[in-house]
Design a protein around this motif. Sequence first.
Motif, mmCIF file in Angstrom:
data_model
loop_
_atom_site.group_PDB
_atom_site.id
_atom_site.type_symbol
_atom_site.label_atom_id
_atom_site.label_comp_id
_atom_site.label_asym_id
_atom_site.label_seq_id
_atom_site.Cartn_x
_atom_site.Cartn_y
_atom_site.Cartn_z
ATOM 1 N N ALA A 134 46.513 46.393 32.153
ATOM 2 C CA ALA A 134 47.052 45.631 33.284
ATOM 3 C C ALA A 134 46.162 45.785 34.516
ATOM 4 N N VAL A 135 45.674 46.994 34.759
ATOM 5 C CA VAL A 135 44.807 47.237 35.919
ATOM 6 C C VAL A 135 43.479 46.507 35.740
ATOM 7 N N ARG A 136 42.895 46.587 34.549
ATOM 8 C CA ARG A 136 41.618 45.894 34.310
ATOM 9 C C ARG A 136 41.789 44.379 34.450
ATOM 10 N N SER A 137 42.883 43.844 33.975
ATOM 11 C CA SER A 137 43.150 42.412 34.120
ATOM 12 C C SER A 137 43.267 42.036 35.593
ATOM 13 N N TYR A 138 43.959 42.847 36.357
ATOM 14 C CA TYR A 138 44.093 42.602 37.795
ATOM 15 C C TYR A 138 42.723 42.640 38.465
ATOM 16 N N LEU A 139 41.896 43.620 38.123
ATOM 17 C CA LEU A 139 40.570 43.725 38.721
ATOM 18 C C LEU A 139 39.700 42.526 38.365
ATOM 19 N N GLU A 140 39.818 42.029 37.139
ATOM 20 C CA GLU A 140 39.019 40.869 36.718
ATOM 21 C C GLU A 140 39.384 39.615 37.485
ATOM 22 N N ARG A 141 40.644 39.479 37.873
ATOM 23 C CA ARG A 141 41.041 38.261 38.585
ATOM 24 C C ARG A 141 41.050 38.425 40.095
ATOM 25 N N SER A 142 40.714 39.625 40.589
ATOM 26 C CA SER A 142 40.632 39.856 42.033
ATOM 27 C C SER A 142 39.239 39.511 42.524
ATOM 28 N N PRO A 143 39.150 38.771 43.621
ATOM 29 C CA PRO A 143 37.817 38.453 44.158
ATOM 30 C C PRO A 143 37.114 39.717 44.629
ATOM 31 N N ARG A 144 35.812 39.771 44.410
ATOM 32 C CA ARG A 144 35.015 40.915 44.843
ATOM 33 C C ARG A 144 34.245 40.535 46.095
ATOM 34 N N ALA A 145 33.827 41.560 46.823
ATOM 35 C CA ALA A 145 33.090 41.345 48.069
ATOM 36 C C ALA A 145 31.780 40.609 47.832
ATOM 37 N N ASP A 146 31.175 40.791 46.643
ATOM 38 C CA ASP A 146 29.868 40.161 46.373
ATOM 39 C C ASP A 146 30.002 38.743 45.814
ATOM 40 N N GLN A 147 31.225 38.247 45.665
ATOM 41 C CA GLN A 147 31.425 36.891 45.176
ATOM 42 C C GLN A 147 31.570 35.959 46.363
ATOM 43 N N ALA A 148 30.745 34.956 46.410
ATOM 44 C CA ALA A 148 30.808 33.998 47.514
ATOM 45 C C ALA A 148 32.046 33.129 47.362
ATOM 46 N N ALA A 149 32.653 32.844 48.485
ATOM 47 C CA ALA A 149 33.803 31.937 48.472
ATOM 48 C C ALA A 149 33.319 30.522 48.270
ATOM 49 N N PRO A 150 34.046 29.708 47.506
ATOM 50 C CA PRO A 150 33.641 28.323 47.304
ATOM 51 C C PRO A 150 33.636 27.564 48.628
ATOM 52 N N VAL A 151 32.681 26.670 48.757
ATOM 53 C CA VAL A 151 32.551 25.880 49.999
ATOM 54 C C VAL A 151 33.161 24.522 49.816
#
Length: 92
Positions: free
Chosen positions: A75-92
């Motif tokens: 459950a924790v790994r699934s949550y981490l996979e779907r959580s945005p990371r700081a190094d992921q650019a937000a869509p424009v």
Amino acid sequence: MTARFTLYSRSWCHLCEDMLAALQRLAPPGQPFAVDVVDVDADPALVARFDELVPVLYGRLDEPELCHYFLDEAAVRSYLERSPRADQAAPV
């Protein structure tokens, strides 16, 4: 954005300490996450809600709990996979 967890806990609970330690071991290298530890005994409403369930782990507070008593790594790994990371650019 850093993934964030909320752990409802109490100070004398060994299961709470175990869950926090296990959760911290799951932090991906270079991708730390934040854990807010909330002492349920500091608020009568939290005692009424969680009392014998602690520890209780949430990712987003507006979603169902990820687990209680023991860490659910899947459950924790699934949550981490779907959580945005700081190094992921937000869509424009």
